[in-house]
Scaffold this active site. Structure first.
Site, PDB file in Angstrom:
ATOM      1  N   ARG A 125      11.425  -5.022   5.472  1.00 62.11           N
ATOM      2  CA  ARG A 125      11.474  -3.772   5.179  1.00 62.11           C
ATOM      3  C   ARG A 125      12.378  -2.894   5.841  1.00 62.11           C
ATOM      4  NH1 ARG A 125       5.706  -1.783   5.484  1.00 62.11           N
ATOM      5  NH2 ARG A 125       5.868  -2.425   6.817  1.00 62.11           N
ATOM      6  N   ARG A 154       0.304  -8.369  14.198  1.00 60.35           N
ATOM      7  CA  ARG A 154       0.039  -8.195  12.826  1.00 60.35           C
ATOM      8  C   ARG A 154      -0.924  -8.688  11.608  1.00 60.35           C
ATOM      9  NH1 ARG A 154       4.843  -5.181  10.692  1.00 60.35           N
ATOM     10  NH2 ARG A 154       2.699  -3.272   9.925  1.00 60.35           N
ATOM     11  N   ARG A 175      -9.828   0.020   9.109  1.00 63.82           N
ATOM     12  CA  ARG A 175      -9.879  -1.179  10.304  1.00 63.82           C
ATOM     13  C   ARG A 175     -10.067  -2.071  10.399  1.00 63.82           C
ATOM     14  NH1 ARG A 175      -4.167   0.017   9.789  1.00 63.82           N
ATOM     15  NH2 ARG A 175      -2.545  -1.459  10.945  1.00 63.82           N
ATOM     16  N   LYS A 224       0.961  -1.390   0.432  1.00 66.07           N
ATOM     17  CA  LYS A 224      -0.024   0.107  -0.068  1.00 66.07           C
ATOM     18  C   LYS A 224       0.914   1.256  -0.195  1.00 66.07           C
ATOM     19  CE  LYS A 224      -2.355  -0.625   3.660  1.00 66.07           C
ATOM     20  NZ  LYS A 224      -1.773  -2.043   4.489  1.00 66.07           N
ATOM     21  N   ARG A 234      11.209  -0.536  11.300  1.00 71.71           N
ATOM     22  CA  ARG A 234       9.673   0.130  11.842  1.00 71.71           C
ATOM     23  C   ARG A 234       9.985  -1.227  13.331  1.00 71.71           C
ATOM     24  NH1 ARG A 234       4.704   0.670   8.787  1.00 71.71           N
ATOM     25  NH2 ARG A 234       3.840  -0.203  10.427  1.00 71.71           N
TER      26      ARG A 234
HETATM   27  P1  AMP Z   1       0.570   0.841   9.935  1.00 76.88           P
HETATM   28  O1  AMP Z   1       1.211   1.964   9.690  1.00 76.88           O
HETATM   29  O2  AMP Z   1      -0.737   0.974   8.802  1.00 76.88           O
HETATM   30  O3  AMP Z   1       0.943  -0.849   9.853  1.00 76.88           O
HETATM   31  O4  AMP Z   1       0.193   0.781  11.034  1.00 76.88           O
HETATM   32  C1  AMP Z   1       0.707   0.326  11.954  1.00 76.88           C
HETATM   33  C2  AMP Z   1      -0.231   0.138  13.960  1.00 76.88           C
HETATM   34  O5  AMP Z   1      -0.587   1.340  13.829  1.00 76.88           O
HETATM   35  C3  AMP Z   1      -1.054  -0.888  13.695  1.00 76.88           C
HETATM   36  O6  AMP Z   1      -0.192  -2.357  13.774  1.00 76.88           O
HETATM   37  C4  AMP Z   1      -2.108   0.133  14.926  1.00 76.88           C
HETATM   38  O7  AMP Z   1      -1.032  -0.565  16.585  1.00 76.88           O
HETATM   39  C5  AMP Z   1      -1.473   1.002  14.499  1.00 76.88           C
HETATM   40  N1  AMP Z   1      -3.024   1.690  13.010  1.00 76.88           N
HETATM   41  C6  AMP Z   1      -2.925   2.325  12.431  1.00 76.88           C
HETATM   42  N2  AMP Z   1      -3.746   2.592  12.388  1.00 76.88           N
HETATM   43  C7  AMP Z   1      -4.777   2.993  12.933  1.00 76.88           C
HETATM   44  C8  AMP Z   1      -6.195   2.198  11.999  1.00 76.88           C
HETATM   45  N3  AMP Z   1      -7.300   2.510  11.754  1.00 76.88           N
HETATM   46  N4  AMP Z   1      -7.237   2.168  13.991  1.00 76.88           N
HETATM   47  C9  AMP Z   1      -6.330   1.068  14.726  1.00 76.88           C
HETATM   48  N5  AMP Z   1      -4.296   1.413  14.859  1.00 76.88           N
HETATM   49  C10 AMP Z   1      -4.057   2.004  14.052  1.00 76.88           C
END
Ligand code: AMP
Length: 211
Positions: free
Chosen positions: A125, A170, A88, A15, A159
């Site tokens: 990554r 995750r 999400r 993405k 990360r």
């Molecule tokens: P991402 O970078 O999208 O993989 O998000 C990393 C982490 O941020 C996730 O594992 C969640 O802990 C938190 N997070 C990001 N977006 C959301 C969302 N829309 N709702 C809840 N938690 C989120």
């Protein structure tokens, strides 16, 4: 009026890579709730301190907190957005439609990929701390080791939640939550699906043909 894009896909499904291209070639703005949350953690803000342990464990942070952060960082007036990492769950989908997008058009894009392929993508990554460019130590190495091709920065970091023990969690959270979200957009006739195992060029052209 042009459509906003809502990117739905497992962590590591590409993405962020596509979003970067849509920003540079199609003039979209990219909003990633994960990036916004990581920026709060880096600033050591009150919110950042509150969410750090949840994020480090791979769980989702509260809907209420994420929507406040999202609202504070977008202006739909004159931009076409890519929503990356939001929604999400179905409650977030409904909030996005009802309180954020309202009458604006949007299409959800599902990045479909075999989950078993993702652990290797994620452990390899690396992200440039300075400009956010995304690399992979196996399939998309920087031209000079440790140096960002885009901005020349030398902080290519992993990360905190791209460690193997957190990745599993995750991916599990993703699998447990994605189907109702897909169904929501499908029922509204607003879902397209891309094969996220194709090359970035093929995926880019496929999405571009729909917007
Ligand atoms: P991402 O970078 O999208 O993989 O998000 C990393 C982490 O941020 C996730 O594992 C969640 O802990 C938190 N997070 C990001 N977006 C959301 C969302 N829309 N709702 C809840 N938690 C989120």
């Amino acid at each position: 009026m042009k459509s906003h894009l809502i990117f739905i896909g497992a962590p590591g499904s590409g993405k962020g890579t596509q979003a970067t291209r849509f920003v540079s070639e199609k003039n979209f703005k990219h909003i990633s709730t994960g990036d916004l949350l990581r920026a709060e953690i880096a600033k050591k803000s009150e919110l950042g301190i509150e969410v750090k342990s949840v994020m480090d464990s791979g769980q989702l942070v509260s809907d209420n907190l994420v929507i406040r952060l999202l609202q504070a960082n977008i202006n739909l007036e004159d931009s076409q957005y890519i929503f990356d990492g939001y929604p999400r769950n179905i409650a977030q989908s409904m909030t996005l439609d009802g309180e954020v997008l309202k009458d604006s058009k949007s299409i959800a894009v599902y990045f479909k990929i075999d989950i078993s392929k993702l652990v290797q993508r994620l452990t390899n990554r690396r992200t440039c701390k300075d400009c956010g460019a995304i690399y992979n130590l196996v399939s998309k190495k920087p031209k000079i080791e440790g140096k960002c091709d885009q901005c020349g920065g030398t902080n290519l970091i992993q990360r905190a939640d791209d460690k193997e023990e957190v990745i599993e969690n995750r991916l599990k959270v993703f699998q447990e939550t994605v189907n109702p979200v897909l169904k929501y957009y499908q029922d509204l006739g607003r879902l397209i699906e891309v094969n996220a195992e194709e090359s970035p060029d093929v995926i880019f052209n496929m999405i571009s043909s729909k917007v």
